[in-house]
Design a protein around this motif. Structure first.
Motif, short mmCIF file in Angstrom:
data_model
loop_
_atom_site.label_atom_id
_atom_site.label_comp_id
_atom_site.label_asym_id
_atom_site.label_seq_id
_atom_site.Cartn_x
_atom_site.Cartn_y
_atom_site.Cartn_z
N PHE A 138 6.00 3.55 -4.29
CA PHE A 138 4.70 3.25 -4.87
C PHE A 138 4.55 1.76 -5.14
O PHE A 138 3.47 1.19 -4.97
CB PHE A 138 4.48 4.06 -6.14
N ASP A 139 5.62 1.13 -5.58
CA ASP A 139 5.57 -0.30 -5.86
C ASP A 139 5.23 -1.09 -4.61
O ASP A 139 4.49 -2.08 -4.65
CB ASP A 139 6.92 -0.75 -6.43
N GLU A 140 5.73 -0.63 -3.46
CA GLU A 140 5.51 -1.35 -2.20
C GLU A 140 4.16 -1.03 -1.57
O GLU A 140 3.52 -1.90 -0.99
CB GLU A 140 6.63 -1.02 -1.21
N TYR A 141 3.71 0.23 -1.69
CA TYR A 141 2.58 0.66 -0.86
C TYR A 141 1.28 1.02 -1.58
O TYR A 141 0.24 1.11 -0.93
CB TYR A 141 3.00 1.87 -0.02
N ILE A 142 1.31 1.23 -2.89
CA ILE A 142 0.12 1.81 -3.52
C ILE A 142 -1.13 0.94 -3.35
O ILE A 142 -2.24 1.45 -3.16
CB ILE A 142 0.37 2.14 -5.01
N THR A 143 -0.99 -0.38 -3.39
CA THR A 143 -2.17 -1.23 -3.22
C THR A 143 -2.68 -1.23 -1.79
O THR A 143 -3.80 -1.68 -1.52
CB THR A 143 -1.86 -2.68 -3.65
N LEU A 144 -1.86 -0.71 -0.86
CA LEU A 144 -2.30 -0.62 0.54
C LEU A 144 -3.10 0.66 0.79
O LEU A 144 -4.07 0.64 1.56
CB LEU A 144 -1.09 -0.65 1.48
N PHE A 145 -2.70 1.77 0.14
CA PHE A 145 -3.43 3.01 0.42
C PHE A 145 -4.45 3.38 -0.66
O PHE A 145 -5.23 4.29 -0.48
CB PHE A 145 -2.48 4.19 0.70
N ASP A 146 -4.43 2.67 -1.78
CA ASP A 146 -5.45 2.89 -2.80
C ASP A 146 -6.17 1.57 -3.03
O ASP A 146 -5.69 0.69 -3.76
CB ASP A 146 -4.84 3.40 -4.10
N SER A 147 -7.34 1.43 -2.41
CA SER A 147 -8.05 0.15 -2.42
C SER A 147 -8.65 -0.21 -3.78
O SER A 147 -9.16 -1.30 -3.96
CB SER A 147 -9.16 0.17 -1.37
N ARG A 148 -8.58 0.72 -4.74
CA ARG A 148 -9.07 0.39 -6.09
C ARG A 148 -8.24 -0.72 -6.71
O ARG A 148 -8.74 -1.51 -7.51
CB ARG A 148 -8.98 1.61 -7.00
N TYR A 149 -6.96 -0.74 -6.38
CA TYR A 149 -6.05 -1.64 -7.06
C TYR A 149 -5.89 -2.96 -6.31
O TYR A 149 -5.71 -2.98 -5.10
CB TYR A 149 -4.69 -0.97 -7.23
N VAL A 150 -5.95 -4.03 -7.09
CA VAL A 150 -5.83 -5.36 -6.49
C VAL A 150 -4.64 -6.15 -7.02
O VAL A 150 -4.27 -7.17 -6.45
CB VAL A 150 -7.12 -6.18 -6.71
N HIS A 151 -4.04 -5.67 -8.11
CA HIS A 151 -2.90 -6.38 -8.70
C HIS A 151 -1.89 -5.38 -9.26
O HIS A 151 -2.25 -4.33 -9.77
CB HIS A 151 -3.34 -7.31 -9.83
N LYS A 152 -0.61 -5.78 -9.16
CA LYS A 152 0.46 -5.08 -9.88
C LYS A 152 1.00 -6.04 -10.93
O LYS A 152 1.13 -7.23 -10.68
CB LYS A 152 1.59 -4.70 -8.92
#
Length: 409
Positions: free
Chosen positions: A244-258
């Motif tokens: 999730f740390d590596e991929y979540i911003t790629l498959f969930d476009s809502r998120y722009v920052h970790k």
């Protein structure tokens, strides 16, 4: 039978019987002096012996000369990979003969494969180009290593794969499935440079859009394959956290920052697995448990279902994150802004007004009756600001997203 030719290792013999003439070879090292039939002249054709699994003969139509791509001393086609393909890849009795023709198109006729001369020669030319390009690339790669490892040696660095025909031949749909997103981007950068040469702005725009779609498809495809493997293996929570740390911003476009929450003074002794900021600046806390975690248990006395011990613990944990975030909203926002500030950019402005906690846990396979599904739904909806996402539900979302992008193409 008379001897007609001699080489360093072979003797060739000719035998005539009526209208048929046969050519044999004999190894000089053969102690038994065994003669092996190479080919026969039969009427206007040459019948050439072939030692394939099922293909036993090559017929050269309307010719009294062996074509250059066949071995004059037998053994089949001169090009080894071409020869081995016909020798070993046809294993059923459906095909037992190859017919070489200068006039007929390449086709199948009965148990024969008809190969047109021009088609064979064109293919062999392509194979030779591939082999030469491969050999050239090997030499260049060796030279480039010398350049990098021994800069004092006066060699020049050289780019590989300058064979235009080789590159164009490999640009097909099958190649797309093998490329990664970064490789697609590399090809796209090259295409844009090439298009600029002809000042084709409209082509660049169209190509850029297509590259973006292909990159999204390839990235999602890779993510889904990795996700499916993890779901099958049911690994430790730490493995899911890495994913999730590596991929979540790629498959969930809502998120722009970790956010690296551990570096921020929050007063917490235990930290969320992931802290993500969406496009509006709102924060979500993620807790990741094992995909095999038990979701609900049955209360026999009340004939109902309730949260399992592990789920109850993670709910309490998530509730604690939310409560402390709300109580310390201003200080948290300031701490996050300070932590994310760089030399050239200001820190993140985040909203900690109604933060959410998303718990990723379990699978729907546990909800194998309507009663279980119903009770789980009720339990799930009773929680305030805490959302449950089951692992296979998320996989389905990913697949639907991939299908949507493919359709939009």
């Amino acid at each position: 039978m008379k001897q007609v030719k001699e080489t360093e290792k072979l003797l060739l013999f000719e035998e005539e019987t009526g209208t048929t003439k046969k050519i044999y070879r004999q190894s000089k090292e053969d102690a038994d002096a065994k003669k092996i039939l190479i080919y026969s002249y039969v009427k206007n054709n040459i019948e050439y012996e072939f030692e394939g699994t099922t293909i036993k003969k090559i017929v050269v139509e309307n010719s009294h000369e062996i074509p250059s791509f066949l071995g004059a001393f037998g053994y089949g086609f001169q090009e080894k990979s071409f020869n081995n393909y016909f020798k070993f890849n046809f294993t059923s009795a459906e095909i037992d003969k190859i017919v070489l023709s200068e006039t007929k198109p390449s086709s199948k006729s009965g148990k024969s494969l008809i190969l047109n001369y021009d088609d064979v020669e064109s293919l062999l030319t392509s194979i030779n180009q591939e082999q030469r390009a491969c050999n050239d690339t090997k030499k260049i790669l060796i030279k480039n290593l010398i350049v990098q490892a021994f800069p004092k040696i006066n060699f020049d660095f050289q780019e590989t794969n300058n064979n235009k025909d080789l590159i164009l031949r490999n640009l097909n749909d099958k190649l797309i499935e093998k490329l990664t997103a970064s490789e697609i981007q590399q090809i796209g950068d090259f295409y844009v440079k090439a298009a600029r040469k002809f000042k084709a702005g409209h082509i660049i725009k169209k190509m850029t859009a297509g590259l973006l779609k292909n990159a999204q498809i390839l990235t999602l495809h890779e993510i889904i394959l990795k996700y499916e493997k993890l779901l099958k293996d049911n690994p430790a929570e730490s493995e899911w956290q890495k994913f999730f740390d590596e991929y979540i911003t790629l498959f969930d476009s809502r998120y722009v920052h970790k956010i690296n929450y551990k570096n921020i003074a929050t007063g917490l002794t235990k930290f969320p697995d992931l802290v993500l900021v969406d496009i509006y600046g709102y924060i979500d806390f993620y807790e990741l448990k094992k995909s095999g975690t038990e979701l609900i248990q049955y209360d026999k006395s009340h004939k109902t279902w309730y949260w399992s011990k592990d789920v109850s613990m993670v709910i309490a944990q998530a509730s604690d994150y939310l409560q402390k975030a709300k109580e310390n909203a201003l200080s948290y926002s300031k701490a996050i802004k300070t932590e994310t500030e760089t030399e050239t950019e200001e820190g993140l402005e985040v909203n900690i007004i109604n933060p959410r906690a998303i718990i990723v846990i379990g699978t729907t396979s546990q909800l194998d009756t309507e009663k279980k599904k119903h009770h789980f739904k009720n339990l799930r909806e009773s929680l305030k600001d805490i959302e449950f996402v089951l692992y296979d539900e998320l996989l389905e979302r990913l697949k639907n997203l991939l299908d949507t992008i493919k359709i939009d193409k």
